[in-house]
Scaffold this motif. Sequence first.
Motif, PDB file in Angstrom:
ATOM      1  N   LYS A 111     -28.286  26.828  45.035  1.00 34.11           N
ATOM      2  CA  LYS A 111     -27.892  25.523  44.448  1.00 34.11           C
ATOM      3  C   LYS A 111     -29.139  24.976  44.722  1.00 34.11           C
ATOM      4  N   SER A 112     -29.428  24.081  46.642  1.00 38.38           N
ATOM      5  CA  SER A 112     -30.437  23.004  46.124  1.00 38.38           C
ATOM      6  C   SER A 112     -31.726  23.723  44.999  1.00 38.38           C
ATOM      7  N   ARG A 113     -32.435  24.329  44.727  1.00 33.94           N
ATOM      8  CA  ARG A 113     -33.533  25.418  44.088  1.00 33.94           C
ATOM      9  C   ARG A 113     -33.157  24.708  42.658  1.00 33.94           C
ATOM     10  N   VAL A 114     -31.610  25.106  42.530  1.00 34.11           N
ATOM     11  CA  VAL A 114     -31.236  24.987  41.265  1.00 34.11           C
ATOM     12  C   VAL A 114     -31.235  23.078  41.176  1.00 34.11           C
ATOM     13  N   LYS A 115     -30.318  22.643  41.841  1.00 32.31           N
ATOM     14  CA  LYS A 115     -30.319  21.059  41.739  1.00 32.31           C
ATOM     15  C   LYS A 115     -31.824  20.313  41.800  1.00 32.31           C
ATOM     16  N   HIS A 116     -32.809  21.194  42.135  1.00 40.67           N
ATOM     17  CA  HIS A 116     -34.374  20.440  42.886  1.00 40.67           C
ATOM     18  C   HIS A 116     -34.624  20.295  41.957  1.00 40.67           C
ATOM     19  N   GLU A 117     -34.772  21.245  40.775  1.00 37.26           N
ATOM     20  CA  GLU A 117     -35.065  21.479  39.622  1.00 37.26           C
ATOM     21  C   GLU A 117     -34.522  20.428  38.060  1.00 37.26           C
ATOM     22  N   GLY A 121     -36.695  16.524  36.372  1.00 39.23           N
ATOM     23  CA  GLY A 121     -36.931  16.933  35.006  1.00 39.23           C
ATOM     24  C   GLY A 121     -37.187  18.816  34.487  1.00 39.23           C
ATOM     25  N   ARG A 122     -37.714  19.589  35.379  1.00 39.54           N
ATOM     26  CA  ARG A 122     -37.716  20.337  34.339  1.00 39.54           C
ATOM     27  C   ARG A 122     -36.497  21.120  33.277  1.00 39.54           C
ATOM     28  N   TYR A 123     -35.271  20.574  32.749  1.00 41.71           N
ATOM     29  CA  TYR A 123     -34.837  21.321  32.137  1.00 41.71           C
ATOM     30  C   TYR A 123     -34.099  19.928  31.012  1.00 41.71           C
ATOM     31  N   SER A 124     -35.416  18.933  31.040  1.00 42.62           N
ATOM     32  CA  SER A 124     -34.793  17.693  30.402  1.00 42.62           C
ATOM     33  C   SER A 124     -35.051  17.630  29.105  1.00 42.62           C
ATOM     34  N   ASN A 125     -36.676  18.598  28.677  1.00 41.74           N
ATOM     35  CA  ASN A 125     -36.676  19.014  27.281  1.00 41.74           C
ATOM     36  C   ASN A 125     -35.835  20.164  26.801  1.00 41.74           C
ATOM     37  N   ALA A 136     -30.955  28.336  35.463  1.00 43.87           N
ATOM     38  CA  ALA A 136     -30.550  26.997  36.222  1.00 43.87           C
ATOM     39  C   ALA A 136     -29.263  26.973  36.028  1.00 43.87           C
ATOM     40  N   MET A 137     -27.966  27.669  36.331  1.00 42.33           N
ATOM     41  CA  MET A 137     -26.970  27.247  36.330  1.00 42.33           C
ATOM     42  C   MET A 137     -25.896  28.208  37.702  1.00 42.33           C
ATOM     43  N   CYS A 138     -25.798  27.096  38.663  1.00 38.52           N
ATOM     44  CA  CYS A 138     -24.898  27.837  39.278  1.00 38.52           C
ATOM     45  C   CYS A 138     -23.331  26.605  39.613  1.00 38.52           C
ATOM     46  N   PRO A 139     -22.575  27.079  40.617  1.00 39.02           N
ATOM     47  CA  PRO A 139     -21.140  26.187  40.955  1.00 39.02           C
ATOM     48  C   PRO A 139     -21.897  24.434  41.390  1.00 39.02           C
ATOM     49  N   MET A 140     -21.588  23.948  41.183  1.00 37.79           N
ATOM     50  CA  MET A 140     -22.000  22.771  41.968  1.00 37.79           C
ATOM     51  C   MET A 140     -20.605  21.502  41.955  1.00 37.79           C
ATOM     52  N   GLY A 146     -23.234  14.574  38.856  1.00 36.50           N
ATOM     53  CA  GLY A 146     -24.135  13.360  38.324  1.00 36.50           C
ATOM     54  C   GLY A 146     -24.941  12.658  38.368  1.00 36.50           C
ATOM     55  N   GLU A 147     -25.339  13.181  39.428  1.00 38.65           N
ATOM     56  CA  GLU A 147     -26.742  13.098  40.220  1.00 38.65           C
ATOM     57  C   GLU A 147     -28.228  13.088  39.466  1.00 38.65           C
ATOM     58  N   ILE A 148     -27.969  14.666  38.896  1.00 36.16           N
ATOM     59  CA  ILE A 148     -28.328  14.983  37.880  1.00 36.16           C
ATOM     60  C   ILE A 148     -29.002  14.214  36.275  1.00 36.16           C
ATOM     61  N   LEU A 149     -27.508  14.131  35.867  1.00 37.50           N
ATOM     62  CA  LEU A 149     -27.004  13.207  34.795  1.00 37.50           C
ATOM     63  C   LEU A 149     -27.843  11.466  34.918  1.00 37.50           C
ATOM     64  N   ASP A 150     -27.498  11.449  36.372  1.00 38.72           N
ATOM     65  CA  ASP A 150     -27.781   9.530  36.443  1.00 38.72           C
ATOM     66  C   ASP A 150     -29.792  10.616  36.302  1.00 38.72           C
ATOM     67  N   ALA A 151     -30.758  11.356  37.477  1.00 33.83           N
ATOM     68  CA  ALA A 151     -32.006  11.327  36.723  1.00 33.83           C
ATOM     69  C   ALA A 151     -32.388  11.395  35.129  1.00 33.83           C
ATOM     70  N   GLU A 152     -31.738  12.251  34.284  1.00 30.29           N
ATOM     71  CA  GLU A 152     -31.756  12.555  32.731  1.00 30.29           C
ATOM     72  C   GLU A 152     -31.618  11.340  32.640  1.00 30.29           C
ATOM     73  N   LEU A 153     -30.879  10.311  32.452  1.00 29.65           N
ATOM     74  CA  LEU A 153     -30.566   8.775  32.138  1.00 29.65           C
ATOM     75  C   LEU A 153     -31.818   8.042  32.759  1.00 29.65           C
ATOM     76  N   GLU A 154     -32.261   7.947  33.457  1.00 27.02           N
ATOM     77  CA  GLU A 154     -33.358   7.057  34.090  1.00 27.02           C
ATOM     78  C   GLU A 154     -34.908   7.668  33.385  1.00 27.02           C
ATOM     79  N   ARG A 155     -34.858   8.722  33.209  1.00 30.51           N
ATOM     80  CA  ARG A 155     -35.601  10.011  32.331  1.00 30.51           C
ATOM     81  C   ARG A 155     -35.660   9.227  31.158  1.00 30.51           C
TER      82      ARG A 155
END
Length: 161
Positions: A111-117, A121-125, A136-140, A146-155
């Motif tokens: 989970k930490s590896r997937v979340k870090h990626e 921004g590894r999957y932003s494009n 790239a997918m695992c239960p979270m 929400g953290e991932i979505l916020d990071a994507e919106l900031e990018r």
Amino acid sequence: MKKTFQKNNNFKVPDTELNAEDAERGIKESQSNFVELLPLEVTSKIFSLLDIQSLCRASRICTSWNCAIRNNDSLWKPHCLALRAVCQKEIDEDIDSGYTWRVILLRNYQKSRVKHEWLSGRYSNIRSPVSLPEQAMCPMDADTWGEILDAELEREAEKLQ
């Protein structure tokens, strides 16, 4: 009739002369199994120098190595605390639930590896779920997504500026 004596409770060795091949095999076995020869503190120090992958591989060498690694919580704690930088909430909840450090690591490593990626921004494009690599997918939980979505919106906001 050959006489035998017991060594380590379950291994019989004849007390007759060993041939060179047997002697060499015995030396190799004793050299590779330092866990049984050295004090626990020394083997713990040696194993503490390994990264997570090496520690897991070492635990598969033999039963004595597995027991020494698996049952030593102090080997797993530093790795869990490193994961905590990415999965703070998950690690803290597992600590509060009384899990061992080894179990906490097993529960949160992927989970930490997937979340870090995702957060980096590894999957932003990627524009389609089909394009996502399977790992790239695992239960979270919702907070993590929400953290991932916020990071994507900031990018995306940075791209627009």
